[in-house]
Enzyme design. Sequence first.
Site, PDB file in Angstrom:
ATOM      1  CG  ASN A 114      -0.548 -20.598 -29.805  1.00 29.99           C
ATOM      2  OD1 ASN A 114      -0.163 -20.916 -31.058  1.00 29.99           O
ATOM      3  ND2 ASN A 114      -1.773 -20.582 -29.502  1.00 29.99           N
TER       4      ASN A 114
ATOM      5  CB  CYS B 123      -5.496 -21.951 -37.240  1.00 29.62           C
ATOM      6  SG  CYS B 123      -4.026 -21.632 -36.430  1.00 29.62           S
TER       7      CYS B 123
ATOM      8  CB  THR C 110      -6.678 -18.726 -29.762  1.00 30.49           C
ATOM      9  OG1 THR C 110      -6.245 -18.758 -31.086  1.00 30.49           O
ATOM     10  CG2 THR C 110      -5.850 -20.132 -28.961  1.00 30.49           C
TER      11      THR C 110
ATOM     12  N   GLY D  95      -6.785 -27.497 -22.976  1.00 28.77           N
ATOM     13  CA  GLY D  95      -5.573 -27.192 -23.839  1.00 28.77           C
ATOM     14  C   GLY D  95      -4.589 -26.511 -23.253  1.00 28.77           C
TER      15      GLY D  95
END
Lengths: 253, 298
Positions: B65, B125, B187, B259
């Site tokens: 994503n 992030c 991630t 998540g």
Amino acid sequence: MKTNYLCRVEELKRLTDTIWLLELDASNIREDIKPGQFFHVKCGEGYLRRPFSVCDFKDGMLRIAFEEKGRGTKALARVKQGEYVDVLGPLGNGFDIGYDRICVVGGGIGVFPLLYLLNKSEGSRKDAVLGFLCKDKVVLENEFENSCDNLVIACDDGSYGVRGFVTTALEKHLEKHDFDIVYTCGPSIMMKKVYEICKKHNIPCQVSLEERMGCGIGACLVCVCEVKKENVLQNKRVCKDGPVMWANEVYYD
Amino acid sequence: MINVGGLELKNPVIAASGTFGFGREFSEYYDLGRLGGISVKGLTLEPRMGNKTPRICETPSGILNSVGLQNPGVHEFVRTEIPFLRQFDTKIIANIAGNSFSDYEQMAEILNDADVDAIELNVSCPNVKDGVVFGQDPQLLEKLTRSVKDRFEKPLFVKLTPNVTSIVDTAKAAEAGGADGVSLINTLLGMAIDIYRRRPVLANNTGGLSGPCVKPVAVRMVHEVYRNVNIPVIGMGGIETGEDAVEFIIAGASCVMVGTANFADPLACIKVIDGIEEYMEKMKIKDVRELVGSLEFN
């Protein structure tokens, strides 16, 4: 509380070389299903669900049509009668109904939600202008014939119906007929053109959008589209705020 | 009740940031009061529109994503989302992301005066420019952690990125800076290519990989960090079931975050909570704390 449902496969019909119509026993779904809403469907071993608009819902039978394209839809095209499919929904905002004279304009696999829309628009005068690539790609002609007052089919290559793009057919149709609203679903380039034609004729237009989705319920912010509302640009979620939106907000100038 | 760095949780399951919005959508599926806590969508000082679409791509057993921290900004969160979340008997964890010390410090001060239960410092992030810099440099991270800790009185967790050579170094830096716990993993930076167009599938070219495919990496990292720091570890990465969660807890996690599974199943968190309970019953374990870090090496 909302939940997902397991629905029994009653039938899987092949409509064209790549398009399938899945009929599910959805008598366990007690919620009202509005035209334009979709179900988020588990497809085989795929991690994410796949969103499919409702093609029809009547007497507990849910019809979903889809194009066999990637891993998920390939798996869904292999389900057998009697198996169960995990569906989440109905999700999203549907079409605004209740107008006197309506016209639906669909292109390719975009025609499917428009069938349910016609079926739920009781009391309206209903026209449908549908476009396909060629004769072999024409789907559900009889159903549309029975669900509207006036059906125009256009094929790009002239192999069936009127020759040319659906937008050309729409332009001609609007010269002779007047409508209170136009609803459209199909490739975005087509929907934009439909909007421009409607604008010229001063007819309000609603579009049903498509975008790659994650959760389907509005949390992940993956399927956003930019819209202009009251002169402010903002991101709207196709899954939750849409998939149906007013065309002038999506195709702002 | 379990205590994670001063945060009291009714059960060890927290909804992970970025997969749960501010809980509104999931409140249509179950009572959010069933959750141990909710880590809200990553907040920035000012509202952000996020990246262009496509923002998602399915991968084998997971997703990539690149949402790019679309959020309404910390002020709007305080004004409209906290009152909504407070209707439910669950802990509110504010996940915050910034581009500078000043961004983080201002948000810490705003949230110190707001009704949240903890902060999760998002320094990891991968989808925003400069987003990971703080999370990859132990010295910077220690300084940032201390600076936020000085401005926020309640528990502070630092969310660690796996995109480093040694996650133990950044975990230790967070601990040295005064963090009350660390959460991991964020991630893994990845890319998928459309071979017919010879272009990345995601509009932002790269994205963060998550889902069951990252679980073994996450379990290993949770265990490594657990053995090397003295603050609690919050484990996450591909948890879909109670068994998955127990695996993280045995590896050393005091609690877990769920998540990506929320995308596939809106009831995923509830299934994890019930699954942990079933495991404890089956194994005749009274307190989940007995399990934390109970791993024995072969």
